[in-house]
Design a protein around this motif. Structure first.
Motif, PDB file in Angstrom:
ATOM      1  N   GLU A 144     -13.579  18.405  54.092  1.00 55.90           N
ATOM      2  CA  GLU A 144     -13.029  19.292  53.066  1.00 55.90           C
ATOM      3  C   GLU A 144     -11.672  18.825  52.527  1.00 55.90           C
ATOM      4  OE1 GLU A 144     -12.764  24.033  52.110  1.00 55.90           O
ATOM      5  OE2 GLU A 144     -12.711  23.406  54.211  1.00 55.90           O
ATOM      6  N   PRO A 145     -10.731  18.389  53.369  1.00 52.06           N
ATOM      7  CA  PRO A 145      -9.445  17.917  52.814  1.00 52.06           C
ATOM      8  C   PRO A 145      -9.608  16.753  51.827  1.00 52.06           C
ATOM      9  CG  PRO A 145      -9.251  18.253  55.182  1.00 52.06           C
ATOM     10  CD  PRO A 145     -10.715  18.388  54.839  1.00 52.06           C
ATOM     11  N   GLN A 146     -10.517  15.830  52.122  1.00 56.70           N
ATOM     12  CA  GLN A 146     -10.747  14.704  51.211  1.00 56.70           C
ATOM     13  C   GLN A 146     -11.325  15.184  49.886  1.00 56.70           C
ATOM     14  OE1 GLN A 146     -13.153  11.680  53.082  1.00 56.70           O
ATOM     15  NE2 GLN A 146     -11.992  11.824  54.984  1.00 56.70           N
ATOM     16  N   TYR A 147     -12.288  16.092  49.968  1.00 55.78           N
ATOM     17  CA  TYR A 147     -12.896  16.615  48.742  1.00 55.78           C
ATOM     18  C   TYR A 147     -11.884  17.413  47.927  1.00 55.78           C
ATOM     19  CZ  TYR A 147     -17.710  15.214  49.698  1.00 55.78           C
ATOM     20  OH  TYR A 147     -18.849  14.489  49.885  1.00 55.78           O
ATOM     21  N   ARG A 148     -11.029  18.195  48.595  1.00 52.10           N
ATOM     22  CA  ARG A 148      -9.996  18.962  47.883  1.00 52.10           C
ATOM     23  C   ARG A 148      -9.023  18.004  47.179  1.00 52.10           C
ATOM     24  NH1 ARG A 148     -11.751  23.553  47.562  1.00 52.10           N
ATOM     25  NH2 ARG A 148     -12.277  24.780  49.383  1.00 52.10           N
ATOM     26  N   ALA A 149      -8.642  16.946  47.871  1.00 54.28           N
ATOM     27  CA  ALA A 149      -7.716  15.970  47.276  1.00 54.28           C
ATOM     28  C   ALA A 149      -8.341  15.315  46.050  1.00 54.28           C
ATOM     29  CB  ALA A 149      -7.319  14.915  48.308  1.00 54.28           C
ATOM     30  N   MET A 150      -9.631  14.968  46.137  1.00 56.50           N
ATOM     31  CA  MET A 150     -10.315  14.370  44.978  1.00 56.50           C
ATOM     32  C   MET A 150     -10.397  15.372  43.830  1.00 56.50           C
ATOM     33  SD  MET A 150     -13.385  11.931  46.402  1.00 56.50           S
ATOM     34  CE  MET A 150     -14.260  13.276  47.167  1.00 56.50           C
ATOM     35  N   GLU A 151     -10.712  16.613  44.170  1.00 53.83           N
ATOM     36  CA  GLU A 151     -10.820  17.651  43.145  1.00 53.83           C
ATOM     37  C   GLU A 151      -9.477  17.859  42.446  1.00 53.83           C
ATOM     38  OE1 GLU A 151     -13.092  21.807  43.061  1.00 53.83           O
ATOM     39  OE2 GLU A 151     -11.397  21.763  44.459  1.00 53.83           O
ATOM     40  N   ASP A 152      -8.385  17.900  43.224  1.00 55.66           N
ATOM     41  CA  ASP A 152      -7.047  18.044  42.639  1.00 55.66           C
ATOM     42  C   ASP A 152      -6.722  16.869  41.727  1.00 55.66           C
ATOM     43  OD1 ASP A 152      -6.750  20.392  44.063  1.00 55.66           O
ATOM     44  OD2 ASP A 152      -5.457  19.508  45.615  1.00 55.66           O
ATOM     45  N   TYR A 154      -8.837  14.905  40.083  1.00 60.55           N
ATOM     46  CA  TYR A 154      -9.638  14.990  38.858  1.00 60.55           C
ATOM     47  C   TYR A 154      -9.132  16.091  37.933  1.00 60.55           C
ATOM     48  CZ  TYR A 154     -12.955  11.641  40.761  1.00 60.55           C
ATOM     49  OH  TYR A 154     -13.534  10.508  41.271  1.00 60.55           O
ATOM     50  N   GLN A 155      -8.688  17.204  38.484  1.00 55.76           N
ATOM     51  CA  GLN A 155      -8.153  18.282  37.642  1.00 55.76           C
ATOM     52  C   GLN A 155      -6.878  17.825  36.944  1.00 55.76           C
ATOM     53  OE1 GLN A 155      -7.795  21.748  40.119  1.00 55.76           O
ATOM     54  NE2 GLN A 155      -9.977  22.247  39.949  1.00 55.76           N
ATOM     55  N   ARG A 156      -5.990  17.140  37.673  1.00 52.06           N
ATOM     56  CA  ARG A 156      -4.760  16.623  37.048  1.00 52.06           C
ATOM     57  C   ARG A 156      -5.088  15.581  35.985  1.00 52.06           C
ATOM     58  NH1 ARG A 156      -3.091  16.599  42.357  1.00 52.06           N
ATOM     59  NH2 ARG A 156      -3.140  14.345  42.479  1.00 52.06           N
ATOM     60  N   TYR A 157      -6.062  14.723  36.282  1.00 49.68           N
ATOM     61  CA  TYR A 157      -6.459  13.692  35.331  1.00 49.68           C
ATOM     62  C   TYR A 157      -7.017  14.310  34.057  1.00 49.68           C
ATOM     63  CZ  TYR A 157      -9.036   9.792  33.300  1.00 49.68           C
ATOM     64  OH  TYR A 157      -9.525   8.852  32.432  1.00 49.68           O
ATOM     65  N   ARG A 158      -7.927  15.274  34.204  1.00 48.45           N
ATOM     66  CA  ARG A 158      -8.509  15.937  33.026  1.00 48.45           C
ATOM     67  C   ARG A 158      -7.426  16.673  32.236  1.00 48.45           C
ATOM     68  NH1 ARG A 158     -13.047  16.695  36.637  1.00 48.45           N
ATOM     69  NH2 ARG A 158     -12.138  18.627  37.364  1.00 48.45           N
ATOM     70  N   SER A 159      -6.479  17.271  32.942  1.00 42.94           N
ATOM     71  CA  SER A 159      -5.381  17.978  32.280  1.00 42.94           C
ATOM     72  C   SER A 159      -4.499  17.020  31.488  1.00 42.94           C
ATOM     73  CB  SER A 159      -4.543  18.713  33.338  1.00 42.94           C
ATOM     74  OG  SER A 159      -3.442  19.328  32.753  1.00 42.94           O
ATOM     75  N   SER A 160      -4.241  15.849  32.042  1.00 45.51           N
ATOM     76  CA  SER A 160      -3.414  14.873  31.327  1.00 45.51           C
ATOM     77  C   SER A 160      -4.122  14.342  30.082  1.00 45.51           C
ATOM     78  CB  SER A 160      -3.012  13.719  32.246  1.00 45.51           C
ATOM     79  OG  SER A 160      -4.114  12.885  32.524  1.00 45.51           O
ATOM     80  N   LEU A 161      -5.445  14.250  30.130  1.00 46.77           N
ATOM     81  CA  LEU A 161      -6.209  13.803  28.967  1.00 46.77           C
ATOM     82  C   LEU A 161      -6.159  14.849  27.842  1.00 46.77           C
ATOM     83  CD1 LEU A 161      -9.402  12.189  30.532  1.00 46.77           C
ATOM     84  CD2 LEU A 161      -7.438  11.029  29.506  1.00 46.77           C
ATOM     85  N   ARG A 162      -6.193  16.099  28.222  1.00 48.52           N
ATOM     86  CA  ARG A 162      -6.146  17.176  27.208  1.00 48.52           C
ATOM     87  C   ARG A 162      -4.792  17.222  26.514  1.00 48.52           C
ATOM     88  NH1 ARG A 162      -9.511  20.150  31.043  1.00 48.52           N
ATOM     89  NH2 ARG A 162      -7.625  20.816  32.099  1.00 48.52           N
ATOM     90  N   LYS A 163      -3.716  16.830  27.212  1.00 48.79           N
ATOM     91  CA  LYS A 163      -2.373  16.861  26.634  1.00 48.79           C
ATOM     92  C   LYS A 163      -2.147  15.746  25.620  1.00 48.79           C
ATOM     93  CE  LYS A 163      -0.254  19.077  30.594  1.00 48.79           C
ATOM     94  NZ  LYS A 163       0.684  18.915  31.714  1.00 48.79           N
ATOM     95  N   ARG A 164      -2.958  14.737  25.653  1.00 48.84           N
ATOM     96  CA  ARG A 164      -2.763  13.579  24.782  1.00 48.84           C
ATOM     97  C   ARG A 164      -3.200  13.863  23.402  1.00 48.84           C
ATOM     98  NH1 ARG A 164      -4.579   8.574  28.627  1.00 48.84           N
ATOM     99  NH2 ARG A 164      -2.986   8.924  30.137  1.00 48.84           N
TER     100      ARG A 164
END
Length: 164
Positions: A144-152, A154-164
């Motif tokens: 679970e910690p690994q999956y949570r870290a990956m999920e976080d 990807y969420q930050r990555y998708r958020s940074s793409l939306r800001k561009r």
């Protein structure tokens, strides 16, 4: 393999050709035909492989277990061996193997089979399956910690793409 003294090779990759073997050491060779898919019954090989590895060890040899990436199938067989012959719980075995090879991550189906194997060997299971909403499936609590870290990530990555 000769330098490492490998006296037994276990190939868990039916998609690969037979492992080239040393003519000097002439190791034992076992091919386990199992794809890396959750629905594959890898558990039917746990005892055979674990007992072979232990027999080789007791005779002073060492075994090489491989699949394609060394992440799921071969790792699962190593975990089964450690539970059966080193007396480790699944959680202890996973932590030990992951400390040596951090990318180890058996698929969820193999983890379920390892949980049942631990239950058979020890009468209880040290790893629980937990529902992970973003994947809409159960995963082992130990991952679970690994999956949570990956999920976080990807969420930050998708958020940074939306800001561009």
């Amino acid at each position: 393999m000769d330098k490492l003294g490998v006296s037994c090779v276990i190939n868990v990759a039916p998609e690969l050709p037979d492992t080239p073997l040393s003519s000097v050491m002439n190791p034992l060779y076992l091919r386990v035909n199992a794809q890396d898919r959750s629905e594959v019954d890898l558990a039917k090989h746990f005892d055979e492989v674990a007992d072979l590895i232990e027999e080789v060890r007791l005779n002073g040899g060492c075994s090489l277990i491989h699949c394609v990436a060394g992440v799921s199938r071969s790792a699962s067989l190593c975990l089964a061996y450690l539970m059966k012959h080193a007396g480790m719980s699944l959680r202890e075995a996973y932590t030990h193997v992951q400390s040596i090879r951090p990318q180890v991550r058996p698929n969820s189906g193999f983890f379920q089979q390892l949980r049942r194997y631990e239950q058979q060997l020890r009468g209880s299971s040290s790893v629980e399956m937990v529902y992970f909403a973003s994947l809409d499936k159960e995963i082992p609590d130990i991952l679970e910690p690994q999956y949570r870290a990956m999920e976080d990530f990807y969420q930050r990555y998708r958020s940074s793409l939306r800001k561009r």
